[in-house]
Motif scaffolding. Structure first.
Motif, short mmCIF file in Angstrom:
data_model
loop_
_atom_site.label_atom_id
_atom_site.label_comp_id
_atom_site.label_asym_id
_atom_site.label_seq_id
_atom_site.Cartn_x
_atom_site.Cartn_y
_atom_site.Cartn_z
N ILE A 85 1.52 -6.57 9.44
CA ILE A 85 1.62 -5.28 8.74
C ILE A 85 2.94 -4.61 9.09
CG2 ILE A 85 0.56 -2.99 8.49
CD1 ILE A 85 -2.13 -4.36 9.06
N ASP A 86 3.58 -4.07 8.09
CA ASP A 86 4.83 -3.35 8.34
C ASP A 86 4.80 -2.03 7.57
OD1 ASP A 86 7.25 -2.92 9.49
OD2 ASP A 86 8.15 -4.78 8.77
N ARG A 87 5.66 -1.13 7.98
CA ARG A 87 5.63 0.20 7.40
C ARG A 87 7.05 0.59 7.01
NH1 ARG A 87 5.44 5.35 10.24
NH2 ARG A 87 5.32 4.25 12.22
N GLU A 97 -1.42 2.89 8.80
CA GLU A 97 -1.03 1.64 9.46
C GLU A 97 -2.03 1.29 10.57
OE1 GLU A 97 2.80 1.74 11.31
OE2 GLU A 97 2.66 -0.35 11.96
N ALA A 98 -2.36 2.30 11.37
CA ALA A 98 -3.29 2.05 12.47
C ALA A 98 -4.64 1.57 11.95
CB ALA A 98 -3.46 3.33 13.30
N LEU A 129 0.86 -1.19 0.00
CA LEU A 129 0.00 0.00 0.00
C LEU A 129 0.89 1.23 0.00
CD1 LEU A 129 -2.80 -0.99 2.54
CD2 LEU A 129 -2.85 -1.11 0.04
N PHE A 130 0.69 2.05 -0.99
CA PHE A 130 1.57 3.20 -1.15
C PHE A 130 0.83 4.49 -0.85
CE2 PHE A 130 2.85 6.82 -3.64
CZ PHE A 130 4.19 6.91 -3.34
N LEU A 131 1.56 5.39 -0.27
CA LEU A 131 0.97 6.68 0.09
C LEU A 131 2.09 7.69 0.05
CD1 LEU A 131 -1.25 8.08 2.10
CD2 LEU A 131 0.08 6.93 3.79
#
Ligand code: ADP
Ligand code: ZN
Ligand code: ZN
Length: 747
Positions: free
Chosen positions: A523-525, A511-512, A439-441
């Motif tokens: 999930i990782d960031r 993420e939250a 997921l890109f932002l």
């Protein structure tokens, strides 16, 4: 009469001054002076280190004498000086500062400690260079005392080896310094301190591989590049191909050709930390010395690498931006990988662009220059279209995998949802089949702008067609080009609804929300906050590679370089901050970003899928990126650039005035703009002068900043105006002027 050639020298000093200086060389230093060396010179009441450029005729002027010569051999060659001079002139930056920036900082550290009486301070002295001590057994003539115990064992070991380092001996015998000292005193062993080059990649032993049989596209590209390299004339190429189309293999084989001719090669990459795979491929392929220059090196390490190159011990240099100045001789090829990356541009001080200088250096050296990318700069595309670069295309991925299908999701009227229903469903489905999702932002701290959630309308400047940026301090939406400003509207000027909000959503929030929504997912960031510190990237990437991450949330960082072979779904949550950045290049950047992200999906046996949420689903940068239509995008973008008068149809320079007092800085900016306008009429120069206006970074490190943008259809007029300004205009004390020629960002 003595030879006047060796008497008067021209010296550049690393200070913000536009001229070089002449000095007299007293007899005791006459043997030591040669172009390319550093000299200690009196300057005002100080002594400074300057760079000896060459000799000058004696015009009978009274000149001060130099205080010393610092180097035993030149630090730069005449060809390198030609490049420095070119850059100093083009970027309107003092030559001494250009040279200082081009040379490794390790040298300049040394010069502070060096003294006139120690002319070879360059190579010795207490610098941060690592030395290690090596020991050798000596053949002993005559009767010698026989050491006992550990001393005898050490001696025996040394006699069986050519030499051993202190570290090796320590490993074999534990602490043994007293025994070694005793053996030396007895004349049985000699020791020597030797410099070692710290090579960050040295530990890795690699297995060598061989050139791959090329596919038709690669073979055709290589043939043209190799023919140019064999002709040993300057020839620039654009190698166009998506990630995985085999560009690197072409670089490798082209460089092999150049090395076979006894020449050297320079490979520029945007950021080495992000491209360890590339470095390893070079190590596997070549047995010659390879120097790797990157921003993670200490000054000492960088200096080591620099000297290896200078001594001809490395035939290939791989490095980020500043490697463009690597002291390679017999340069046959320069590769600029990902030529569109803005990290090639130095953002402050000496604001050069390594991608552009690659062409200049190639011209000076008579070398082949290969610019590789899937998404060229608009100016590069234009250069290829008009024949100034030779276009070579690699039309598909080597593995034959088609690019994934891309869907644009209309986010207008979908308030408050992080994922639109189709993307949420796709993530859930991907999780269910245990595949990985990216997921890109795109988030940039200060880039908040006003947008309508009903119709996607964004506030733009009526004069400049760029987005207005919200400035909290002035409580206004401001144009960063011309200072047009309005208060926040209460209803949307586009559709009249009341849903106008400041846009901006962070990775942390995403993420939250993802954790809430998919509690069972791992999930990782990956963004600047989670990757700080050494190995930050590697740790996150390893988890992804080992399939320990189901959903990776990331910023721009994930778009670059990495291989994510398991990722089959890419979701782009928002591209608005790229699209609405107050810059004429926002369309270009968005196209590049989205195209790169599309290239991240579907490696391996699954073509994957890409979903893009956007408030601007009809925007040409997005529709063309989604369709993989380069011709379409560049055609549209070039038409816009032509109409609005932006590169490649105009040349830009940005002037920044900075100061700590806001009112005085602003007043000075007005004064400079007035000066520029008067010069313009005097020179009858076709130069548009926009501003002064506060740039997005209106305050930086405690200084207030004002920007004046110059725009001209011809470079010469712009350059003349800047040159005159440099000569005649000096800001008052406390205020600084910076000039950015060919700015990539108007920040
Ligand atoms: P790019 O630099 O355009 O991303 P690469 O040169 O890295 O492309 O190629 C992508 C992958 O395909 C790499 O794993 C590379 O080793 C492999 N590859 C490249 N060219 C060939 C070829 N001619 N035959 C087989 N594999 C190749
Ligand atoms: Zn404007
Ligand atoms: Zn609206």
């Amino acid at each position: 009469m003595k030879d006047s050639r060796s008497d008067i020298i021209e010296v550049a000093v690393p200070l913000p001054l536009d001229t070089t200086f002449h000095y007299r060389v007293p007899p005791e230093f006459r043997d030591g002076v040669a172009p390319g060396r550093r000299v200690l010179v009196p300057f005002g009441r100080r002594t400074v280190t300057g760079y000896l450029l060459g000799f000058a005729p004696d015009e009978g002027r009274e000149l001060r004498a130099i205080h010393g010569v610092l180097d035993e051999s030149p630090l730069f060659t005449p060809r390198e000086l030609e490049l420095y001079r070119w850059a100093a002139s083009y970027y309107l930056h003092p030559l001494g500062e250009v040279i200082k920036a081009a040379l490794p900082a390790g040298i300049n550290l040394q010069s502070r400690r060096g003294t006139a009486g120690n002319p070879d301070g360059e190579l010795t002295g207490g610098r941060s260079i690592r030395t290690e001590t090596v020991y050798r057994a000596l053949a002993h003539a005559g009767p010698a005392p026989i050491p006992r115990g550990k001393g005898a064992e050490i001696l025996a070991r040394l006699r069986g080896a050519r030499e051993l380092t202190a570290a090796e001996l320590r490993q074999a015998f534990g602490a043994c310094a007293p025994q070694l000292r005793r053996l030396r005193e007895l004349g049985l062993v000699e020791s020597e301190a030797r410099e070692v080059y710290r090579d960050p990649f040295r530990e890795e032993t690699v297995e060598h591989d061989s050139p791959l049989p090329l596919n038709a596209g690669q073979a055709a590209a290589l043939e043209q590049i190799a023919a140019a390299a064999d002709a040993a004339r300057f020839a620039p190429f654009l190698l166009l191909g998506v990630t995985g189309s085999g560009k690197t293999e072409v670089y490798l084989q082209a460089i092999a050709r150049v090395l076979a001719r006894g020449q050297t090669a320079l490979v520029l990459v945007p950021e080495i930390a992000l491209t360890p795979q590339l470095v390893n491929r070079f190590r596997r392929r070549f047995r010659c010395g390879i120097a790797v220059l990157h921003s993670g090196l200490s000054d000492g390490e960088r200096y080591d690498e620099w000297r290896r190159i200078r001594r001809g011990e490395a035939s290939i240099v791989i490095g980020a931006r500043s490697a463009i100045f690597a002291p390679l001789e017999r340069l046959g090829m320069i590769v600029v990988d990902e030529e569109h990356e803005s990290s090639y541009k130095q953002g402050e001080g000496f604001r050069y662009n390594a991608r552009d200088l690659a062409l200049v250096r190639g011209k000076i050296a008579g070398a082949t220059v290969v610019l590789g990318t899937a998404t060229p700069q608009v100016t590069t595309w234009h250069a290829a279209a008009t024949g100034r670069l030779t276009l070579l295309s690699l039309p598909e991925r080597v593995n034959g995998m088609p690019l994934p299908p891309v869907e644009l999701l209309d986010a207008r009227g979908q308030r408050g949802e992080t994922l639109l229903p189709p993307l949420a469903a796709a993530v859930a489905a991907n999780l269910a089949r245990e595949a990985q999702t990216l997921l890109f932002l795109n988030r940039r701290g200060f880039a908040t702008w006003l947008t309508c959630e009903e119709c996607g309308h964004v506030l733009r400047c009526p004069n400049c067609t760029v987005t207005l940026t919200f400035h909290q301090r002035r409580n206004r939406h401001i144009c960063h080009y011309c200072d047009f400003a309005i208060p926040a509207p209460s209803v949307c000027p586009g559709c009249g609804s009341g849903q106008v909000t400041l846009l901006g959503l962070g990775t942390e929030q995403v993420e939250a929300r993802m954790r809430e929504r998919f509690p069972e997912a791992r999930i990782d960031r990956m963004d600047r906050d989670t990757t700080s510190g050494k190995g930050g990237h590697a740790r996150i990437l390893r988890k992804v590679a080992e399939r320990k991450t189901d959903i990776l949330i990331g910023t721009q960082m994930v778009a670059k370089g990495h291989d994510f072979p398991g990722i089959t779904l890419v979701g782009i949550l928002s591209v608005e901050s790229a699209l609405n950045i107050p810059d004429y290049r926002s369309g270009e950047r968005t196209f590049q970003l989205v195209t790169q992200l599309i290239g991240r999906a579907g490696r391996g046996d699954d073509p994957g899928r890409v979903l893009i949420q956007t408030l601007n689903p009809e925007h040409y940068a997005l529709t063309h990126a989604a369709a993989g239509d380069l011709e379409g995008f560049y055609g549209t973008e070039l038409a816009f650039r032509r109409e609005a008068g932006y590169p490649p149809f105009a040349y830009l320079a940005a002037l920044y005035l900075t100061g700590t007092a806001p009112a005085a800085t602003e007043a000075e900016a007005e004064r400079l703009a007035a000066y520029l306008r008067s010069q313009r009429s005097e020179q009858a120069a076709r130069v548009e002068i926009l501003g002064p206006a506060p740039p997005p970074l209106a305050k930086l490190r405690g200084r207030f900043r004002w920007q004046i943008l110059l725009k001209a259809p011809h470079r010469s007029a712009l350059h003349r105006l800047l040159l005159r300004t440099r000569k005649e205009y000096a800001p008052p004390s406390g205020i600084r002027l910076q000039v950015d020629v060919d700015p990539l960002e108007l920040m």
